[in-house]
Design a protein around this motif. Structure first.
Motif, PDB file in Angstrom:
ATOM      1  N   TYR A 315      -5.901  61.359  49.902  1.00  0.00           N
ATOM      2  CA  TYR A 315      -5.356  60.015  49.828  1.00  0.00           C
ATOM      3  C   TYR A 315      -6.142  59.127  50.797  1.00  0.00           C
ATOM      4  N   GLU A 316      -6.719  58.072  50.275  1.00  0.00           N
ATOM      5  CA  GLU A 316      -7.521  57.193  51.115  1.00  0.00           C
ATOM      6  C   GLU A 316      -6.684  56.017  51.600  1.00  0.00           C
ATOM      7  N   TYR A 317      -6.778  55.752  52.897  1.00  0.00           N
ATOM      8  CA  TYR A 317      -5.959  54.697  53.506  1.00  0.00           C
ATOM      9  C   TYR A 317      -6.207  53.341  52.860  1.00  0.00           C
ATOM     10  N   LYS A 318      -7.430  53.093  52.405  1.00  0.00           N
ATOM     11  CA  LYS A 318      -7.752  51.793  51.807  1.00  0.00           C
ATOM     12  C   LYS A 318      -6.922  51.534  50.551  1.00  0.00           C
ATOM     13  N   GLU A 319      -6.375  52.604  49.948  1.00  0.00           N
ATOM     14  CA  GLU A 319      -5.519  52.443  48.778  1.00  0.00           C
ATOM     15  C   GLU A 319      -4.065  52.188  49.157  1.00  0.00           C
ATOM     16  N   TYR A 320      -3.732  52.405  50.431  1.00  0.00           N
ATOM     17  CA  TYR A 320      -2.334  52.315  50.852  1.00  0.00           C
ATOM     18  C   TYR A 320      -2.109  51.392  52.045  1.00  0.00           C
ATOM     19  N   TYR A 321      -3.140  50.656  52.444  1.00  0.00           N
ATOM     20  CA  TYR A 321      -3.008  49.850  53.658  1.00  0.00           C
ATOM     21  C   TYR A 321      -1.919  48.795  53.532  1.00  0.00           C
ATOM     22  N   LEU A 322      -1.720  48.251  52.306  1.00  0.00           N
ATOM     23  CA  LEU A 322      -0.646  47.270  52.122  1.00  0.00           C
ATOM     24  C   LEU A 322       0.718  47.914  52.357  1.00  0.00           C
ATOM     25  N   TYR A 323       0.887  49.134  51.857  1.00  0.00           N
ATOM     26  CA  TYR A 323       2.156  49.836  52.059  1.00  0.00           C
ATOM     27  C   TYR A 323       2.400  50.106  53.541  1.00  0.00           C
ATOM     28  N   ASP A 324       1.317  50.409  54.251  1.00  0.00           N
ATOM     29  CA  ASP A 324       1.450  50.648  55.693  1.00  0.00           C
ATOM     30  C   ASP A 324       1.874  49.361  56.401  1.00  0.00           C
ATOM     31  N   MET A 325       1.315  48.249  55.980  1.00  0.00           N
ATOM     32  CA  MET A 325       1.705  46.954  56.547  1.00  0.00           C
ATOM     33  C   MET A 325       3.178  46.666  56.230  1.00  0.00           C
ATOM     34  N   PHE A 326       3.588  46.949  54.983  1.00  0.00           N
ATOM     35  CA  PHE A 326       4.988  46.739  54.605  1.00  0.00           C
ATOM     36  C   PHE A 326       5.910  47.624  55.438  1.00  0.00           C
ATOM     37  N   TYR A 327       5.453  48.838  55.710  1.00  0.00           N
ATOM     38  CA  TYR A 327       6.239  49.789  56.501  1.00  0.00           C
ATOM     39  C   TYR A 327       6.521  49.231  57.889  1.00  0.00           C
ATOM     40  N   VAL A 328       5.510  48.608  58.490  1.00  0.00           N
ATOM     41  CA  VAL A 328       5.660  48.017  59.818  1.00  0.00           C
ATOM     42  C   VAL A 328       6.594  46.806  59.754  1.00  0.00           C
ATOM     43  N   GLU A 334      13.773  42.399  56.523  1.00  0.00           N
ATOM     44  CA  GLU A 334      13.931  42.786  55.137  1.00  0.00           C
ATOM     45  C   GLU A 334      12.672  42.377  54.368  1.00  0.00           C
ATOM     46  N   LEU A 335      11.950  43.347  53.840  1.00  0.00           N
ATOM     47  CA  LEU A 335      10.654  43.090  53.231  1.00  0.00           C
ATOM     48  C   LEU A 335      10.746  42.140  52.036  1.00  0.00           C
ATOM     49  N   LEU A 336      11.789  42.280  51.236  1.00  0.00           N
ATOM     50  CA  LEU A 336      11.900  41.476  50.024  1.00  0.00           C
ATOM     51  C   LEU A 336      12.100  39.984  50.313  1.00  0.00           C
ATOM     52  N   HIS A 337      12.392  39.650  51.564  1.00  0.00           N
ATOM     53  CA  HIS A 337      12.472  38.238  51.929  1.00  0.00           C
ATOM     54  C   HIS A 337      11.125  37.547  51.741  1.00  0.00           C
ATOM     55  N   TYR A 338      10.045  38.337  51.781  1.00  0.00           N
ATOM     56  CA  TYR A 338       8.704  37.780  51.676  1.00  0.00           C
ATOM     57  C   TYR A 338       8.190  37.774  50.238  1.00  0.00           C
ATOM     58  N   CYS A 339       8.987  38.282  49.310  1.00  0.00           N
ATOM     59  CA  CYS A 339       8.571  38.354  47.914  1.00  0.00           C
ATOM     60  C   CYS A 339       8.697  36.975  47.252  1.00  0.00           C
ATOM     61  N   ASP A 340       7.739  36.630  46.384  1.00  0.00           N
ATOM     62  CA  ASP A 340       7.749  35.329  45.708  1.00  0.00           C
ATOM     63  C   ASP A 340       8.999  35.221  44.821  1.00  0.00           C
ATOM     64  N   PRO A 341       9.859  34.243  45.053  1.00  0.00           N
ATOM     65  CA  PRO A 341      11.105  34.108  44.270  1.00  0.00           C
ATOM     66  C   PRO A 341      10.852  33.873  42.784  1.00  0.00           C
ATOM     67  N   LYS A 342       9.711  33.261  42.449  1.00  0.00           N
ATOM     68  CA  LYS A 342       9.393  33.027  41.048  1.00  0.00           C
ATOM     69  C   LYS A 342       9.204  34.343  40.296  1.00  0.00           C
ATOM     70  N   LEU A 343       8.623  35.333  40.969  1.00  0.00           N
ATOM     71  CA  LEU A 343       8.439  36.637  40.349  1.00  0.00           C
ATOM     72  C   LEU A 343       9.789  37.315  40.112  1.00  0.00           C
ATOM     73  N   LEU A 344      10.674  37.190  41.068  1.00  0.00           N
ATOM     74  CA  LEU A 344      12.009  37.777  40.915  1.00  0.00           C
ATOM     75  C   LEU A 344      12.734  37.134  39.737  1.00  0.00           C
ATOM     76  N   GLU A 345      12.517  35.839  39.533  1.00  0.00           N
ATOM     77  CA  GLU A 345      13.122  35.144  38.394  1.00  0.00           C
ATOM     78  C   GLU A 345      12.577  35.697  37.075  1.00  0.00           C
ATOM     79  N   LEU A 346      11.254  35.983  37.042  1.00  0.00           N
ATOM     80  CA  LEU A 346      10.644  36.521  35.828  1.00  0.00           C
ATOM     81  C   LEU A 346      11.197  37.904  35.508  1.00  0.00           C
ATOM     82  N   ILE A 347      11.359  38.737  36.516  1.00  0.00           N
ATOM     83  CA  ILE A 347      11.910  40.082  36.314  1.00  0.00           C
ATOM     84  C   ILE A 347      13.343  39.985  35.799  1.00  0.00           C
ATOM     85  N   GLU A 348      14.095  39.062  36.359  1.00  0.00           N
ATOM     86  CA  GLU A 348      15.477  38.851  35.906  1.00  0.00           C
ATOM     87  C   GLU A 348      15.502  38.401  34.439  1.00  0.00           C
TER      88      GLU A 348
END
Length: 442
Positions: A315-328, A334-348
């Motif tokens: 497993y190469e870190y360059k493939e997971y660095y975003l997840y590591d940032m999210f982990y921190v 709450e991580l989902l506070h940073y999620c684009d609300p427009k995307l959440l509307e589309l999923i809904e």
């Protein structure tokens, strides 16, 4: 500086004295109280202070006694920071080469040390692992002391060999240095670290990376780490390895950007699969003193790789660095506070209407907003995809041609993947970029 001849003839009384002292040393060794008991007994017998250090001058133990700092620089010993200038002067005098090349105690009598000392090398499995230094502080050395010191060095070596962290890891200069970096036992002053590298003439290639090997503890089919380490050394030629915290740490250096050749990578993957190993590879770095940070990168790659793929692979870190940032981030907010609300509307919207616009949007964004490539991956006509993109823009009330918007939405998709809150299957989602390349024949 001179070598003590152990075969110097002792008187009958001296032989008796040595025999008594060796009996005390033997009792300390068999007491099962570890290195500290041997050190304490050695001090009672020699009546002089001494310390034990490994090849990289990490202090392993020392005698607990009051020392006048004006007479002998001892404070640094108690803080695991030996005087660098003294080390360099000893190096220039050839002191360490002399100690490590002899099977007998070596007497030093340098002016800058202010007093005589005796040094004796320590060995583990036939390899030099460090040395012991005794100072002529409280009383003068005797012929019996010279004889006893050699036996005490042997007892200390045997005690260190019982500890796997010494017997397997601290077997040469480079290994000792890597262990020091991993244990963060070097002084914080970077110039001190650089000076130590200069002392040992350790020169590194331009590109460095850390590869961590961790066996699957849920299976009993894996070999011991030390056996695997030996086999790995035959596969990766441009590397050094140590066993640390029940893992094999592989330090790779290369002047080329490609840390592992294609042939080595293929062989390594087969080895990992056949031996039930999870492996993580850090990003490339250039400063050896920050190795510990990249060790953590490798661990993070394993952590997320196991969670989302659960395969025996690299497993190469360059493939997971975003997840590591999210982990921190998740540790503080709450991580989902940073999620684009427009995307959440589309999923809904998808959930209410039975559509799959969110998946089409991710495919489109991750393909660099290339309609043709995205249509191939989704296995639909490009006109159908163009219609979907237009509907997505209407539902979300935005223009996908805006550069920043595409990045924000991609980042939001990754946040949803990390939190497992999206309509796609985890395995398909995490491997999506790889699948895209395979479908396009790349």
């Amino acid at each position: 500086m001179y070598v003590v001849k152990i075969d110097d003839e002792l008187t009958k009384e001296e032989h008796y004295e040595l025999s008594e002292k060796l009996n005390e040393l033997l009792e300390a060794t068999y007491s099962q109280r570890g290195l500290k008991q041997i050190v304490a007994t050695g001090f009672e017998i020699l009546k002089n202070p001494f310390f034990i250090c490994d090849l990289y001058f990490n202090i392993l133990d020392y005698t607990d006694c009051e020392i006048d700092e004006e007479r002998l620089k001892w404070k640094g010993i108690t803080q695991n920071v030996m005087d660098y200038n003294s080390l360099m002067r000893l190096k220039e005098e050839g002191a360490f080469i002399q100690v490590y090349s002899q099977n007998e105690p070596v007497v030093h009598n340098y002016a800058f040390n202010k007093m005589r000392s005796i040094a004796m090398r320590l060995e583990i499995k036939g390899k030099v692992a460090g040395h012991i230094v005794i100072y002529e502080y409280f009383k003068s050395f005797t012929k019996v002391d010279y004889q006893f010191i050699k036996y005490m060095a042997g007892a200390i070596s045997n005690e260190l060999m019982k500890d796997s962290s010494y017997s397997h890891a601290v077997t040469d200069v480079f290994d000792s240095y890597l262990m020091s970096l991993l244990n963060e036992s070097l002084p914080a002053d970077s110039s001190y670290k650089d000076g130590k590298m200069l002392y040992y003439d350790l020169k590194f290639k331009r590109n460095l990376c850390v590869l961590v090997m961790q066996t699957d503890t849920s299976t009993s089919k894996s070999f011991s780490l030390y056996y695997l380490k030996e086999r790995l050394s035959e596969l990766i030629y441009n590397s050094k390895m140590v066993v640390y915290n029940n893992r094999i740490i592989v330090f790779i250096e290369n002047d080329n950007q490609e840390m592992l050749t294609k042939n080595t990578y293929i062989k390594l993957r087969k080895f990992i699969e056949s031996n039930y190993i999870y492996s993580g590879m850090s990003n490339v770095f250039h400063d050896i003193t920050i190795m510990k940070k990249h060790y953590y990168q490798s661990l993070a790659a394993i952590r997320f790789g196991q969670k989302y793929e659960h395969k025996y692979k690299i497993y190469e870190y360059k493939e997971y660095y975003l997840y590591d940032m999210f982990y921190v981030i998740e540790e503080h907010d709450e991580l989902l506070h940073y999620c684009d609300p427009k995307l959440l509307e589309l999923i809904e919207y998808d959930e209410k209407n039975g559509t799959n616009y969110a998946e089409s949007l991710y495919t489109y964004i991750s393909s660099g907003m290339d309609i043709a490539q995205s249509a191939v991956i989704l296995n639909i006509h490009r006109n159908s995809l163009s219609y979907r993109i237009k509907r997505i823009e209407e539902i979300m009330s935005l223009d996908l041609k805006e550069a920043k918007l595409g990045f924000n939405l991609y980042l939001s998709f990754q946040m949803l993947a990390y939190c497992e809150k999206y309509p796609f299957k985890v395995k398909e989602y995490v491997n999506f970029d790889l699948k895209r390349k395979e479908q396009l024949g790349r």
